[in-house]
Design a protein around this motif. Sequence first.
Motif, PDB file in Angstrom:
ATOM      1  N   GLU A  14      58.069 -50.504  67.082  1.00  0.00           N
ATOM      2  CA  GLU A  14      58.158 -49.113  67.502  1.00  0.00           C
ATOM      3  C   GLU A  14      59.619 -48.690  67.459  1.00  0.00           C
ATOM      4  OE1 GLU A  14      55.865 -46.972  68.127  1.00  0.00           O
ATOM      5  OE2 GLU A  14      54.154 -48.337  68.045  1.00  0.00           O
ATOM      6  N   PRO A  15      59.898 -47.448  67.035  1.00  0.00           N
ATOM      7  CA  PRO A  15      61.283 -46.973  67.062  1.00  0.00           C
ATOM      8  C   PRO A  15      61.772 -46.814  68.492  1.00  0.00           C
ATOM      9  CG  PRO A  15      59.796 -45.174  66.553  1.00  0.00           C
ATOM     10  CD  PRO A  15      58.957 -46.425  66.547  1.00  0.00           C
ATOM     11  N   VAL A  16      63.055 -46.962  68.669  1.00  0.00           N
ATOM     12  CA  VAL A  16      63.683 -46.776  69.974  1.00  0.00           C
ATOM     13  C   VAL A  16      64.211 -45.349  70.059  1.00  0.00           C
ATOM     14  CG1 VAL A  16      65.560 -47.506  71.483  1.00  0.00           C
ATOM     15  CG2 VAL A  16      64.292 -49.205  70.160  1.00  0.00           C
ATOM     16  N   ASN A  17      63.934 -44.679  71.161  1.00  0.00           N
ATOM     17  CA  ASN A  17      64.404 -43.314  71.378  1.00  0.00           C
ATOM     18  C   ASN A  17      65.643 -43.350  72.266  1.00  0.00           C
ATOM     19  OD1 ASN A  17      62.207 -42.078  69.944  1.00  0.00           O
ATOM     20  ND2 ASN A  17      60.913 -42.544  71.703  1.00  0.00           N
ATOM     21  N   ILE A  18      66.761 -42.963  71.702  1.00  0.00           N
ATOM     22  CA  ILE A  18      68.053 -43.063  72.383  1.00  0.00           C
ATOM     23  C   ILE A  18      68.630 -41.671  72.602  1.00  0.00           C
ATOM     24  CG2 ILE A  18      70.412 -43.961  72.222  1.00  0.00           C
ATOM     25  CD1 ILE A  18      69.164 -46.040  70.184  1.00  0.00           C
ATOM     26  N   ILE A  19      69.125 -41.424  73.801  1.00  0.00           N
ATOM     27  CA  ILE A  19      69.850 -40.191  74.094  1.00  0.00           C
ATOM     28  C   ILE A  19      71.337 -40.531  74.160  1.00  0.00           C
ATOM     29  CG2 ILE A  19      70.342 -38.458  75.868  1.00  0.00           C
ATOM     30  CD1 ILE A  19      67.384 -38.422  76.513  1.00  0.00           C
ATOM     31  N   LEU A  20      72.116 -39.876  73.336  1.00  0.00           N
ATOM     32  CA  LEU A  20      73.567 -40.087  73.273  1.00  0.00           C
ATOM     33  C   LEU A  20      74.264 -38.831  73.792  1.00  0.00           C
ATOM     34  CD1 LEU A  20      76.161 -41.552  72.318  1.00  0.00           C
ATOM     35  CD2 LEU A  20      75.729 -40.618  70.027  1.00  0.00           C
ATOM     36  N   VAL A  21      75.015 -38.974  74.890  1.00  0.00           N
ATOM     37  CA  VAL A  21      75.757 -37.849  75.465  1.00  0.00           C
ATOM     38  C   VAL A  21      77.238 -38.129  75.220  1.00  0.00           C
ATOM     39  CG1 VAL A  21      76.124 -36.404  77.487  1.00  0.00           C
ATOM     40  CG2 VAL A  21      73.960 -37.641  77.224  1.00  0.00           C
ATOM     41  N   GLU A  22      77.804 -37.454  74.237  1.00  0.00           N
ATOM     42  CA  GLU A  22      79.155 -37.756  73.758  1.00  0.00           C
ATOM     43  C   GLU A  22      79.732 -36.494  73.120  1.00  0.00           C
ATOM     44  OE1 GLU A  22      82.538 -38.791  72.686  1.00  0.00           O
ATOM     45  OE2 GLU A  22      81.472 -40.585  73.375  1.00  0.00           O
ATOM     46  N   ASP A  23      80.982 -36.141  73.458  1.00  0.00           N
ATOM     47  CA  ASP A  23      81.564 -34.900  72.952  1.00  0.00           C
ATOM     48  C   ASP A  23      82.371 -35.068  71.670  1.00  0.00           C
ATOM     49  OD1 ASP A  23      83.600 -36.301  74.276  1.00  0.00           O
ATOM     50  OD2 ASP A  23      84.700 -34.454  74.725  1.00  0.00           O
TER      51      ASP A  23
END
Length: 249
Positions: A14-23
Motif C-alpha cells: 500500500e502507498p504511504v500517505n505523507i504530509i510534509l509541512v515545509e516552507d
Amino acid sequence: MKTVVGAAKNWWCEPVNIILVEDDADLIETIQLGWPDGGDRIEAYTSYASFKPVLFSGGLAAADCVILDMKLPDASGTQIITEIQRVSDIPILVLSGSGETEFRADMINRGIDDYVLKPLSVKELHARVARLVRRKIIPVHAGETPAQINGVTFDRARRILRCGAGQSELTHAEAQLLGALVDAGGRVVPRDELYLRSFGRAHREGEKVLETYVSRLRSKLDQLQPGSDEAIQTARGSGYRIIAQSSSV
C-alpha cells in the motif's frame, strides 16, 4: 500543495500517505523528486495557514506520517506539534537545523517520534518515515497482553498506562521501549537492543535519547502510582530492566 503519486509499492503493498509541512520550496522538490518509493503520496504545505484546513477537518485520519519543519513563517513548530497531538496520534517527524542536545531533548519531551537534521539525506528521511509507518500499521500480536508494573497496567494495544481512574498516553517510541523491557521478563536489556527496538536504529556515540525516554516513562509511572517508577532499573554501563511486573489477566 503538491502531491506525488507513483506506481511502485512498498513492502506492505500500500502507498504511504505523507504530509510534509515545509516552507522551503527547493527542499520540497528535492524530497519529492528524490523519494525512493514512487507509490508514496507526499502532500506538501508551505505554511501553517495552508495546513490548518487539513488539521482541523479530520484530514490527518487519511495520513500515515507528518514531516514538520520547526521554522515556518506563520507559526512555531512547537505550536503545530501541540495542535496535531490534540486531534491525532499520527507519527510526527521533525526537520530542524539544530542538533543541540537541549533541543533534541525538548522535542522528545513534546512526544515527537523522530527527527532528522538539516541538511538532510532523502534516503535517511525515507528510511525513518518507513520505520514509523511500519510501527504504526503492524497489528498488535495476540501475545501482547496487558502487563502490570507494580500497580500500573501497561496496555500496549492502546499505548496507555492505567492506574485506578487515571491514565497516561504513550508515544509510539515510549510504548516500544516499555514493551521491550516488559518482554525481557526482568533481564537486563542492552542499550543497543533498546535503541533498535524503540527507535529502529543503532545508538550514536554520546547521545542521550534513550535516557530521556526512560526518564519520561518513569515520570508517567510515578504520576499514576508514586514509587512505581522504581520498577525501571538502570544497569550501569549496560542497559535497563523492569522488576516487580506481572501479567494481567
